[in-house]
Each structure stands twice: as C-alpha cells, then as structure tokens.
Design a protein around this motif. Structure first.
Motif, PDB file in Angstrom:
ATOM      1  N   GLU A 117       9.754  14.963  -6.178  1.00  0.00           N
ATOM      2  CA  GLU A 117      10.427  14.383  -5.024  1.00  0.00           C
ATOM      3  C   GLU A 117       9.408  13.621  -4.189  1.00  0.00           C
ATOM      4  N   GLY A 118       9.900  12.672  -3.415  1.00  0.00           N
ATOM      5  CA  GLY A 118       9.018  11.852  -2.607  1.00  0.00           C
ATOM      6  C   GLY A 118       8.519  10.646  -3.393  1.00  0.00           C
ATOM      7  N   HIS A 119       7.614   9.907  -2.786  1.00  0.00           N
ATOM      8  CA  HIS A 119       7.075   8.709  -3.417  1.00  0.00           C
ATOM      9  C   HIS A 119       5.646   8.480  -2.936  1.00  0.00           C
ATOM     10  N   GLY A 120       4.924   7.675  -3.691  1.00  0.00           N
ATOM     11  CA  GLY A 120       3.556   7.343  -3.320  1.00  0.00           C
ATOM     12  C   GLY A 120       2.669   8.566  -3.170  1.00  0.00           C
ATOM     13  N   LYS A 121       1.839   8.556  -2.124  1.00  0.00           N
ATOM     14  CA  LYS A 121       0.901   9.664  -1.897  1.00  0.00           C
ATOM     15  C   LYS A 121       1.604  10.970  -1.556  1.00  0.00           C
ATOM     16  N   ASN A 122       2.859  10.904  -1.126  1.00  0.00           N
ATOM     17  CA  ASN A 122       3.581  12.097  -0.678  1.00  0.00           C
ATOM     18  C   ASN A 122       4.410  12.743  -1.780  1.00  0.00           C
ATOM     19  N   MET A 123       4.263  12.288  -2.995  1.00  0.00           N
ATOM     20  CA  MET A 123       5.044  12.854  -4.094  1.00  0.00           C
ATOM     21  C   MET A 123       4.615  14.295  -4.373  1.00  0.00           C
ATOM     22  N   VAL A 124       5.603  15.174  -4.560  1.00  0.00           N
ATOM     23  CA  VAL A 124       5.382  16.591  -4.855  1.00  0.00           C
ATOM     24  C   VAL A 124       6.164  16.944  -6.111  1.00  0.00           C
ATOM     25  N   PHE A 125       5.547  17.760  -6.978  1.00  0.00           N
ATOM     26  CA  PHE A 125       6.185  18.182  -8.218  1.00  0.00           C
ATOM     27  C   PHE A 125       6.520  19.669  -8.130  1.00  0.00           C
TER      28      PHE A 125
ATOM     29  N   LEU B 130      -0.294  15.688  -5.447  1.00  0.00           N
ATOM     30  CA  LEU B 130      -1.167  14.720  -6.087  1.00  0.00           C
ATOM     31  C   LEU B 130      -2.614  14.894  -5.626  1.00  0.00           C
ATOM     32  N   GLY B 131      -3.553  14.662  -6.556  1.00  0.00           N
ATOM     33  CA  GLY B 131      -4.977  14.718  -6.236  1.00  0.00           C
ATOM     34  C   GLY B 131      -5.626  16.029  -6.616  1.00  0.00           C
ATOM     35  N   GLN B 132      -6.977  16.020  -6.686  1.00  0.00           N
ATOM     36  CA  GLN B 132      -7.728  17.237  -6.996  1.00  0.00           C
ATOM     37  C   GLN B 132      -7.731  18.175  -5.801  1.00  0.00           C
ATOM     38  N   CYS B 133      -7.898  19.451  -6.081  1.00  0.00           N
ATOM     39  CA  CYS B 133      -8.036  20.433  -5.000  1.00  0.00           C
ATOM     40  C   CYS B 133      -9.372  20.212  -4.293  1.00  0.00           C
TER      41      CYS B 133
ATOM     42  N   LEU C 299       0.815  -1.216   0.000  1.00  0.00           N
ATOM     43  CA  LEU C 299       0.000   0.000   0.000  1.00  0.00           C
ATOM     44  C   LEU C 299       0.849   1.267   0.000  1.00  0.00           C
ATOM     45  N   GLY C 300       2.123   1.145   0.373  1.00  0.00           N
ATOM     46  CA  GLY C 300       3.003   2.308   0.342  1.00  0.00           C
ATOM     47  C   GLY C 300       3.273   2.801  -1.063  1.00  0.00           C
ATOM     48  N   LYS C 301       3.070   1.933  -2.052  1.00  0.00           N
ATOM     49  CA  LYS C 301       3.290   2.324  -3.443  1.00  0.00           C
ATOM     50  C   LYS C 301       2.052   2.941  -4.085  1.00  0.00           C
ATOM     51  N   ILE C 302       0.909   2.850  -3.407  1.00  0.00           N
ATOM     52  CA  ILE C 302      -0.341   3.372  -3.963  1.00  0.00           C
ATOM     53  C   ILE C 302      -0.366   4.887  -3.792  1.00  0.00           C
ATOM     54  N   ALA C 303      -0.454   5.592  -4.901  1.00  0.00           N
ATOM     55  CA  ALA C 303      -0.353   7.047  -4.885  1.00  0.00           C
ATOM     56  C   ALA C 303      -1.706   7.754  -4.890  1.00  0.00           C
TER      57      ALA C 303
END
Length: 707
Positions: A507-515, A535-538, A256-260
């Motif tokens: 940077e980061g990975h999974g749900k915590n990835m930031v561009f 990641l994700g909609q506002c 589940l750590g890989k699920i973004a």
C-alpha cells in the motif's frame, strides 16, 4: 684606430661615472615605488590571485572526490574503475608537469597560470557533459515502486506466475542495446585529465614566483597563508558536494514524488554534474587576474639599509654587466634541453632530495588513497548518506587542517627554525598523527544483518560464502536474485527485496510504500510483531553512531597534528636544492607524486575494496554493476590497513633524511672553520642544502652589513 680609442675612452669615462649615476637612478626608482606601494600592488595582488587559483583547483579536485560514489552508481562502475577515472587527473599532470615547471619559469609565468585556469574550467565543464547526453537515471527495483501518486492498486511482490529475474532482463534487453551511458564515463576521464593539465603550472610557477620576489623571511608566512586560504577550497568543495548529493540526479526533470529511494539508499545518485559546472565557472574567474600581472616584479634589495657598502656597488656593477644580456636573443630549444638535462642530473644526484622524495611518495600514496575513498568509507562503515559524509568532512576534518598549516608557518617564523629543527618538527608531528590514525581500527561497526547474505532468515550469522538467498518462507515466490531493492522488517532484519521477504500486499506509493503479509517475518521465531516491511535498509545500531563520533574526533586530532608539520616539511624541499633549481625540484616532486602515487593509489585501493563486496548490482544488460553492500569488517581492515602499511616505512626514510641533514651540516661547519668563517668556498656536488641557515632568517647581505 682613432675611432676605437675614442670609443674606449668614452666607455672608460662612463664606467667611472656609472656608480654615482646608478645610485641616483636607484634612489629615483625607489621613491615612486614607495609612494605607490599599497595592499593592492605587485606581490600582494599576485598572492591574492594565486590564493584564489589554489581555491579553485582545490574546489574542483574535492568535487571529484565527493562525487566518487555518485559517479560509481550512475555509470555502474566498480571502485577500481572509478579510481582509474580519479587518477586521470594525475595523468594529465604527468603529460606536461616537467616541461611546464622548467620552461614555464622562462616564460611569462602569470599568463601561463592564466592559461592553466582556463583549461581547468574547460575540463570541469567537459566532465559534467555526459549528464546532458544520457537518459534519466533508472535505479534497479524488484517491484514497480515508481507508480504514480494517483495509483491505488495493490502490488504483489511475491508473484508465483512469472519469473521477475527473466522479466527484468527481457524488458530491458532492447533498451540495453540503445543505452548511451555504457562508455559515457570516458568523457569524465578526459575532462578530469584536461583539468589535470590545466592545474599543472599553478603550484610550481606560483610558488617559485613568490620565492623569487618575496623577502626570504616572509616566504614561510606567504606559503602558510596561501595554503590556509586554499583550505577553503576543500571545505567549500565538500559542502557543495554535500548539497549536490542531497539533490536527485535528475532534479527538475522528473517527478520526485515517484522516486522511492532516499539519500541513505545505496542506489541513490545525487546531482553530481552540478558541482562540476560551478567549479568550471570559478576556475574561469580565477584565470582573469593573471592576465594583467607583469612577468616579473622588483626583487627585494638585500643590502638596502647600507647603500654605501662595497657589496652594493659590486652588485650594481654586476647588474650593469648583465644589462646587455636582456637584449640578447632567446636561447635555442636545443640549448634549453641540454640545460634541462644538466639540471635534472644535479637534482637526482642530491641524496637528501631523493630521500625526501621517497619518504613523501609513501606518505602521499597513503594520503591519496585514504582521501579518495573516505566519503565511501563513512557511508558503508557508519551508514551515513553521501550528503552527510561530505558535509561532515568539510565541516570537521578540514578546518583543523587549515589552522594547523597556518600555525606551522607562524611557528617557523617565530622560532627561526633551521632545516634540522624543521625536519625534526615536521616528522615528529607526522608520526603523532599516524599514531592517532591507528585508533581507527577500534572504532568500526559490525556488518548489517541482511537475510540470506550475512545472516539466516532466523537472524543467526552465517559464513559469507554460504549465503542462501532463498528459504522455505519465500520458496513459493518467483523472485529476482540479481536485484537489490532492500526492505526493513520490524524484527531488525534487512531483506534483499520485498519478494524475498515473502510479502504479498503493498500500500502507498513512492518512499511511503509499505508491504504486508510477509511470510519470512512470520517464520522468524524471535519475532511476534506485525509482518510488515518498509522500503530501505534498517538503520545502524546506536553503538555504531557512538563509534562514528569517536571516528570524527580522531580525524580532527590527527588532521591537526599532521598539518602542523606540513609547512616546514614543504619548505624543506626548497632549501635542499640550489636556488636556480627550485622550480625544477618542485616540478619533479609533483611529477613523481602524480605518477607513482596519484595515478595507481586510487586504482589499487579501489581494487582491494572491491574484494570486500558482498552484493553487486546488475546493469540493464544483466552485467555486474556497482557494489551495493560491503563486508564492513573486511572493508575497514583493507582500507585502513593499506593506508597504515604504506605510511610506516616512510618514517624509516625520515630518520635517514635527518642523518643526511646533520652530516651535511657538520661538513659545512668544518669547512667554515677551516676557511676562517668565510662561506664563499666551493661546495661539493651533494652539498646543496642550506643546513646552517634558518629557514626564516634574513638575507645574508643584511647579516654582513651588521657585522
């Protein structure tokens, strides 16, 4: 001749001695029953078992409703196809409902109900099976956000050296040909259909069994208790659906750590299969008690308080004459079919019943379409997750409905409502509820600001047909246009993907990835902050959150008002047909509701909802998948408007039904006056409704014994 004379003399002597013998027999029969009477015998055991079966079938049905969006996303289906799958339950019902209702009443009703519960259990398990034959769920993404937690390398979403649109299709084309999930949804359809077949005998045979062996004045309370306890089924179903929707579909099988993605993401798929397995086990348990219940119970004596009255002796004489018929051979199927045709003709010639049927059809069409897509509406209109939507429906909408159903039965018993009073009460409460639901039009949310779809990259609204996914800020990137992988910028704009936001570093990975270094945020004239996206909609605005509170309050009030008149409305049907036609009347009612409302309503509701889609997903084969983004305003007007339009004409039919009821009551009263108050006169073909009786009044034999 001598033998015949002697046998006739013996018969005569037996007939003369028989009344006293029957009285003694009745006394000896009643005493043991009273000694053994307890809360765990006979009718009460059946009522408890029937309540649990109602609970199980309601739980299974709600699990399907709460899993609609999950199934839609997992199998990449449009709403109309999912509506067709949901309607397959009614298709199964349609196959057997008429025959089960009529012929089932002549068989061992508890055992027929047990067989139905076993079939429901089998259908629920079959519905869950596709999950175990399919591969892991692969949601669409424009970048490799599913990288390992140990990976520290940066990803450049804006890649000028490759066309990700082509890469996405090329890398998945071979997998597409081997993809086993293309038509796996057919198993869900078949399982749901099988569950519909199993559910068929529970309501018509169960209610008719209660009505046959319970005192007439207790039937409304039993029905109210039955439906109130059954309301725990939808409550538990939505709460269970909420829990399953929060768990990832492949929980226990993937890292589940890989699920973004999160449960708020429109690509999220919960553990929809788990609810069906639990529902199957519960349905199996519900079948067991019916296997040990008798075919019939002792009917309540109508003149038990005055056993010396002539009516009692007449009834006993009639009973003696009917005893030999018990030993007679069963009726042939040809005879039963002929009786079925005659009974059906009688019901269809009853104008009150047909009017009530048409009125209920419009109401039920509106209700079934509204309920099927209610979780989806809450998700898309108010930005709630599937888990939270199901949880709130189970916690806030259903308890008021259960309380309303129970209070409706109590009110009927306390005020001894006649059929005219019950009709006025039921449809008045329904109209009040309808008036409250119209307020839903004013508590919606505006569209989310999506760059390139609902707004320009400067944040200004644009017409939906003029959406421009590409702009100067991302013209140097080779971005996939058919992929939905939204990111939220600090300026409040949602971008279709990090690539279309012009981002070059991650940077980061999974749900915590930031561009970072997102050129489209730099180009925004109204933004001077950092140029990063997550990641994700506002999220929706604060005003939308307040609107959701108003929506919930309206749901609670309207649901309570509608349910308050539910029990009287349900029992009206029983009192508008001849007693021997009750089972067939309920069966035909259910048949029409399934065929003309339950099957088509989810399909045409879903088809119209599909028209409001702004962004479709792409399957691994490059075909159109499930909808990712809807036009909020259009969705609201289509979903609520269609429901309101269907219900409005039903109130005109309700007025017509009330006029027919009053007319029949006046005719009956005039006949009573002409015959000196005697009711044992022939009724005309259409006068099958017990207009002058209270729906909760004591039996006529008791009335006569007191006069």
């Amino acid at each position: 001749m001598t033998a015949e004379t002697e046998s006739s003399n013996i018969d005569d002597s037996n007939q003369e001695a028989e009344p006293s013998q029957l009285l003694d027999y009745e006394t000896s029969e009643n005493l043991p029953v009273k000694k053994k009477a307890s809360c765990c015998t006979g009718l009460k055991v059946f009522l408890a078992a029937l309540s649990f079966s109602y609970f199980s079938k309601a739980l299974s049905g709600v699990i399907m409703k709460s899993s609609i969006t999950q199934i839609e996303r997992r199998f990449d289906l449009p709403s109309s196809t999912v509506g067709f799958i949901d309607g397959s339950f009614e298709m199964g019902n349609l196959l057997v409902i008429a025959f089960v209702s009529y012929f089932g009443a002549k068989l061992h009703r508890p055992k027929v109900i047990a067989a139905g519960c076993f079939t429901m259990a089998l259908g629920s398990v079959l519905t869950a099976l596709p999950h175990f034959f399919m591969g892991y769920y692969k949601y669409e993404t424009a970048s490799d956000t599913r990288s390992s937690a140990n990976t520290t390398s940066s990803i450049n979403p804006c890649s000028p050296h490759q066309d990700l649109n082509e890469t996405f299709l090329d890398t998945s084309h071979s997998a597409c040909e081997k993809e086993p999930s293309s038509y796996m949804w057919v198993y869900i359809l078949l399982g749901n259909m099988l569950r519909g077949i199993g559910e068929t005998p529970i309501t018509p045979l169960g209610i008719s069994y209660l009505d046959d062996f319970a005192k007439e004045e207790n039937v409304p309370v039993y029905v109210a208790c039955l439906h109130t306890i059954a309301m725990l089924g939808p409550m538990c179903g939505f709460l269970l659906g909420s829990l399953c929707a929060k768990l990832y579909v492949d929980v226990g099988f993937v890292d589940l750590g890989k699920i973004a993605i999160t449960p708020q993401d429109s690509r999220w798929v919960g553990a929809w299969w788990l609810g069906f397995l639990i529902a199957g086990v519960i349905s199996f348990l519900a079948a067991i008690p019916f296997c040990f219940l008798p075919k019939s119970l002792k009917k309540p004596l109508k003149a038990n308080k005055d056993k010396t009255s002539p009516g009692l002796l007449e009834n006993m004489g009639a009973m003696r004459k009917t005893l030999p018929s018990v030993k007679s051979k069963p009726a042939k199927w040809s005879t039963m079919l002929k009786d079925f045709y005659t009974s059906l003709k009688k019901i269809l010639s009853n104008r009150m019943y047909v009017t009530f049927l048409c009125c209920s059809l419009l109401q039920f069409s509106s209700f079934i379409g509204f309920l099927t897509y209610k979780p989806k509406y809450m998700e898309m209109q108010y930005g709630q997750s599937a888990s939270k939507s199901n949880f709130l429906i189970g916690l806030t909408s259903l308890p008021p409905v259960g309380i309303g159903i129970f209070l409706g039965g109590i009110i009927m018993k306390k005020y001894k409502m006649s059929i005219t009073t019950a009709t006025k009460f039921a449809f008045t409460m329904s109209f009040i509820a309808y008036s409250f639901t119209l307020l839903h039009f004013f508590v919606g949310c505006e569209n989310q600001v999506i760059a390139g779809i609902t707004a320009s990259y400067d944040g200004k609204p644009i017409p939906y047909h003029e959406n421009a996914i590409f702009s100067d800020c991302n013209s140097g990137c080779k971005c996939a246009t058919n992929v939905w992988d939204p990111v939220c910028g600090g300026n409040g704009l949602t971008y279709i993907s990090a690539c279309l936001a012009g981002c070059t570093i991650s940077e980061g990975h999974g749900k915590n990835m930031v561009f970072h270094n997102c050129s489209c945020l730099e180009a925004s004239s109204s933004w001077s902050g950092n140029n990063s996206v997550t990641l994700g909609q506002c999220p929706k605005s604060d005003d939308c959150s307040m609107m959701f509170i108003y929506y919930t309050v309206i749901q609670v009030v309207s649901g309570f008002c509608y349910a308050l008149g539910g029990t009287p409305a349900y029992l009206i049907m029983y009192r508008c047909v001849q007693p021997e036609l009750k089972s067939l009347a309920v069966g035909l009612y259910t048949l029409v509701m399934r065929m003309l409302a339950g099957i088509p309503a989810p399909v045409y509701f879903g088809a119209l909802i599909d028209k409001t889609c702004l962004k479709w997903a792409s399957t691994r084969c490059g075909q159109r998948g499930a909808c990712r983004l809807y036009d909020s305003n259009a969705f609201r007007y289509v979903y609520l408007g269609l429901s309101a339009v269907l219900r409005a004409p039903s109130y005109l039919l309700a007025i017509l039904f009330f006029i027919l009821i009053k007319k029949n009551m006046q005719n009956k009263n005039s006949r009573l006056a002409e015959n000196g108050g005697r009711e044992d006169v022939p009724m005309n073909k259409e006068d099958n409704c017990k207009n002058g009786e209270h729906l909760t009044s004591p039996p006529e034999a008791e009335k006569e014994s007191h006069t």
